[in-house]
Design a protein around this motif. Structure first.
Motif, PDB file in Angstrom:
ATOM      1  N   LEU A 100       0.874  -1.247  -0.058  1.00 47.50           N
ATOM      2  CA  LEU A 100       0.004   0.077  -0.086  1.00 47.50           C
ATOM      3  C   LEU A 100       0.793   1.263   0.012  1.00 47.50           C
ATOM      4  O   LEU A 100       0.432   2.328   0.106  1.00 47.50           O
ATOM      5  CB  LEU A 100      -1.118  -0.078   1.147  1.00 47.50           C
ATOM      6  N   GLY A 101       2.301   1.126  -0.177  1.00 49.57           N
ATOM      7  CA  GLY A 101       3.282   2.478  -0.131  1.00 49.57           C
ATOM      8  C   GLY A 101       3.420   2.611   1.356  1.00 49.57           C
ATOM      9  O   GLY A 101       3.988   3.887   1.544  1.00 49.57           O
ATOM     10  N   ALA A 102       3.344   1.831   2.458  1.00 54.48           N
ATOM     11  CA  ALA A 102       3.880   2.186   3.660  1.00 54.48           C
ATOM     12  C   ALA A 102       5.248   1.957   3.690  1.00 54.48           C
ATOM     13  O   ALA A 102       5.695   0.954   2.924  1.00 54.48           O
ATOM     14  CB  ALA A 102       2.849   1.344   4.680  1.00 54.48           C
ATOM     15  N   THR A 103       6.042   2.710   4.587  1.00 53.89           N
ATOM     16  CA  THR A 103       7.408   2.470   4.907  1.00 53.89           C
ATOM     17  C   THR A 103       7.518   1.381   5.669  1.00 53.89           C
ATOM     18  O   THR A 103       6.551   0.777   6.390  1.00 53.89           O
ATOM     19  CB  THR A 103       8.442   3.573   5.480  1.00 53.89           C
TER      20      THR A 103
ATOM     21  N   GLN B  87       6.451   2.459   9.187  1.00 54.41           N
ATOM     22  CA  GLN B  87       5.139   2.546   9.319  1.00 54.41           C
ATOM     23  C   GLN B  87       4.523   1.254   9.607  1.00 54.41           C
ATOM     24  O   GLN B  87       3.514   0.841  10.420  1.00 54.41           O
ATOM     25  CB  GLN B  87       4.501   3.273   8.213  1.00 54.41           C
TER      26      GLN B  87
ATOM     27  N   MET C 178       2.448   0.081  13.027  1.00 53.23           N
ATOM     28  CA  MET C 178       1.221   0.369  12.705  1.00 53.23           C
ATOM     29  C   MET C 178       0.276  -1.145  12.341  1.00 53.23           C
ATOM     30  O   MET C 178      -0.726  -1.286  12.698  1.00 53.23           O
ATOM     31  CB  MET C 178       0.763   1.193  11.399  1.00 53.23           C
TER      32      MET C 178
ATOM     33  N   TYR D 176      -6.072   2.547   6.679  1.00 52.88           N
ATOM     34  CA  TYR D 176      -4.974   2.497   6.930  1.00 52.88           C
ATOM     35  C   TYR D 176      -3.910   3.346   5.826  1.00 52.88           C
ATOM     36  O   TYR D 176      -2.970   3.982   5.950  1.00 52.88           O
ATOM     37  CB  TYR D 176      -4.330   0.880   6.692  1.00 52.88           C
ATOM     38  N   GLY D 177      -4.491   2.862   4.397  1.00 53.69           N
ATOM     39  CA  GLY D 177      -3.598   3.310   3.233  1.00 53.69           C
ATOM     40  C   GLY D 177      -3.261   5.066   3.205  1.00 53.69           C
ATOM     41  O   GLY D 177      -2.448   5.553   3.369  1.00 53.69           O
TER      42      GLY D 177
ATOM     43  N   ARG E 291      -4.085   6.717   6.037  1.00 50.84           N
ATOM     44  CA  ARG E 291      -3.383   7.538   7.026  1.00 50.84           C
ATOM     45  C   ARG E 291      -1.746   7.507   6.795  1.00 50.84           C
ATOM     46  O   ARG E 291      -1.000   8.227   6.860  1.00 50.84           O
ATOM     47  CB  ARG E 291      -3.590   6.578   8.162  1.00 50.84           C
ATOM     48  N   VAL E 292      -1.311   6.039   6.137  1.00 47.51           N
ATOM     49  CA  VAL E 292       0.152   5.862   6.036  1.00 47.51           C
ATOM     50  C   VAL E 292       0.363   7.076   5.106  1.00 47.51           C
ATOM     51  O   VAL E 292       1.808   7.579   5.103  1.00 47.51           O
ATOM     52  CB  VAL E 292       0.234   4.540   5.117  1.00 47.51           C
TER      53      VAL E 292
ATOM     54  N   ARG F 200      -9.373  -1.444   0.666  1.00 49.21           N
ATOM     55  CA  ARG F 200      -8.158  -0.889   1.310  1.00 49.21           C
ATOM     56  C   ARG F 200      -7.583  -0.543   0.213  1.00 49.21           C
ATOM     57  O   ARG F 200      -6.677   0.539   0.545  1.00 49.21           O
ATOM     58  CB  ARG F 200      -7.602  -2.017   1.940  1.00 49.21           C
TER      59      ARG F 200
END
Lengths: 277, 254
Positions: free
Chosen positions: A167-170, A173, A177, B110-111, B113-114, B163
């Protein structure tokens, strides 16, 4: 079955014994006075038995140790699982676990010889203090907290992390999270076990805390814990004094049970909220 | 049709897992607002190819790639290309539904927020529209605080798609999204994909040839790391050029 039963019966016997030895004096002094009075003069002509300073000492030291041990342990576990090469982990994790094998008296010794003078010199006070005890206990908790947290993080299905990264989170994160939440119950267990170690530890604490009979008002004050009280005085106690030490044990026992039960209930609640049980 | 610029394109893409050569010079151009299926027997490299499009292979140790993957003409393997931006634009749905162990709302939020959305109102709006896009809103609007792992498998997979839509991607990569679902749920997800196709570019990897034939506009057939044949789904299934494609789609092996 028989082995399990003998372990449980040992627990039951110990419980029965310390309660039988400790309860009478608690009743005589009065539960409220025993727990909330500041006066501990067990050998006076008219002795008084109040363990409030020791209760506060134990709570302060445990809280301090938790702050140090849990934050360092979590940090270690996160670095080991998320940012280290697996081969480095296979060397570092056993090395950290080896810390658990060092006798507590050695921790206490290092505390007295190195930590206490440093605190005295740079922060003031006696050096023998709640802070010194917290630091020593924090380090002693590290292997427990780290190794159980590492196991908990490694048990998190890879798909959670992948889903987050996709989802592109680091990485960071993703770790705080998703992974820490998914490993929540395991981390809770790590914290409980670490806390148990901190509350129950005696020798290392006696050596660095100063064993002063007063409620500590700052982390640089000396204090006395429930465990060190028992260990220090058991040798020369008799009669009511001895009973009072057993009663101290009863209080310790109840505190540990309460903490464990609360933590267990909390982690169950947490699991249910996440739908994992 | 051939004049439409491709949304996503691989150019002579090679990939090795250690010494194993998993993708052999794959060149493939993917049309926007269409469904492209990648089929082939297991182990042929189709999932690996898919994971090149959002650089998920970077997470696997000892992977080495060369060649190019162009997203709107820009090479995503160029040095300095921002991975978090890439994965926001090119999202992925996995084989097994993998909602986070959080509640429904937090899964979808979630997405965003990230990527920095903090405002509660905005998040609520995004969650609602994302759940509506996958037809989950009706069923879940009063159960947003329920744990996502308590949903049925189909709802979990829909939730994973929601999501993904919440970060407003341009391309949806789907790695056998129905393989963990029953036939009825599979049909529902396929219908959903046809709807989503109007707004997104979809690439689906599937071992189910009927599925590819039913839903896709174009199909690529892979074998042993090579893209054997790529063309409109109709051509691949009715009039393939390559003998190996013909043998596969007629069920001679696979």
């Amino acid at each position: 079955m028989l082995v399990a039963f003998s372990a449980v019966s040992a627990l039951a016997l110990i419980t029965a014994f310390i309660f039988r030895a400790g309860l009478p004096i608690m009743m005589k002094v009065g539960l409220g006075d025993f727990i909330f009075s500041n006066e501990w003069r067990p050998t006076d002509a008219s002795p008084s038995f109040g363990i409030f300073p020791m209760i506060m000492g134990s709570l302060a030291v445990t809280a301090g140790a938790m702050v140090i041990g849990v934050s360092l342990g979590l940090a270690c576990a996160i670095v080991l699982t998320q940012f280290c090469h697996p081969r480095a982990v296979s060397v570092l994790k056993p090395a950290i676990e080896l810390l658990a094998g060092i006798p507590s008296v050695v921790f206490g010794f290092i505390g007295v010889v190195i930590l206490v003078p440093l605190i005295r010199q740079y922060l003031g006070g006696w050096g023998l203090s709640v802070l010194a005890a917290s630091l020593v206990l924090g380090i002693m908790m590290l292997p427990t907290v780290t190794s159980i947290t590492v196991d908990a993080l490694q048990a998190v299905p890879r798909s959670y992390g992948d889903g987050s990264i996709a989802l592109g989170a680091t990485k960071w994160q993703t770790t705080h999270m998703v992974l820490l939440k998914a490993a929540g119950s395991g981390i809770m267990a790590a914290v409980i076990l670490g806390m148990g170690r901190a509350i129950g530890e005696t020798m290392a604490v006696i050596m660095v805390i100063g064993n002063w009979l007063d409620v500590p008002h700052s982390i640089l004050d000396p204090a006395r814990t429930l465990t060190s009280n028992i260990a220090l005085e058991m040798g020369y106690s008799a009669g009511e004094h001895r009973q009072a030490l057993f009663a101290t044990g009863v209080v310790l026992f109840v505190i540990i049970m309460a903490v464990n039960t609360a933590a267990l209930a909390f982690s169950r609640h947490h699991l249910r909220k996440a739908g994992m049980r | 049709m051939m004049t439409v610029p491709s949304k996503l394109q691989s150019v002579n893409l090679n990939l090795w897992y250690g010494a194993f050569w998993a993708l052999k010079g794959v060149s493939m151009a993917i049309r926007p607002q269409a469904i492209t299926a990648i089929i082939g027997p297991s182990g042929c490299g189709k999932s690996t190819l898919l994971r090149c499009f959002n650089r998920m292979n970077d997470l696997t140790r000892s992977v080495r790639t060369d060649g190019q993957v162009l997203l709107d003409g820009q090479d995503i393997y160029a040095s300095g290309y921002e991975l978090t931006r890439l994965r926001k634009r090119v999202g992925m749905v996995f084989q097994r539904p993998n909602p986070f162990p959080l509640n429904v709302f937090d899964n979808v939020a979630y997405g965003p927020r990230v990527h920095g959305v903090r405002d509660r109102r905005t998040l609520e709006r995004i969650v609602e529209s994302s759940l509506k896009a996958t037809a989950l809103w009706e069923a879940l609007q009063n159960r947003l605080d329920r744990p996502a792992l308590a949903l049925s498998a189909e709802q979990q997979q829909r939730l994973c798609i929601s999501r993904l839509l919440a970060v407003e991607p341009e391309v949806l990569l789907m790695d056998e999204p129905c393989s963990a679902l029953d036939p009825v749920a599979t049909q529902h997800i396929e219908e959903l994909m046809r709807e989503l196709m109007q707004r997104y570019t979809i690439v689906i990897v599937t071992h189910n040839m009927q599925q590819a034939a039913r839903i896709s506009d174009e199909t690529g057939f892979m074998l042993l790391g090579e893209l054997v044949e790529f063309g409109t789904t109709k051509t691949i299934f009715t009039n393939p050029r390559d003998k190996r494609t013909e043998e596969y789609v007629t069920g001679r092996y696979g």
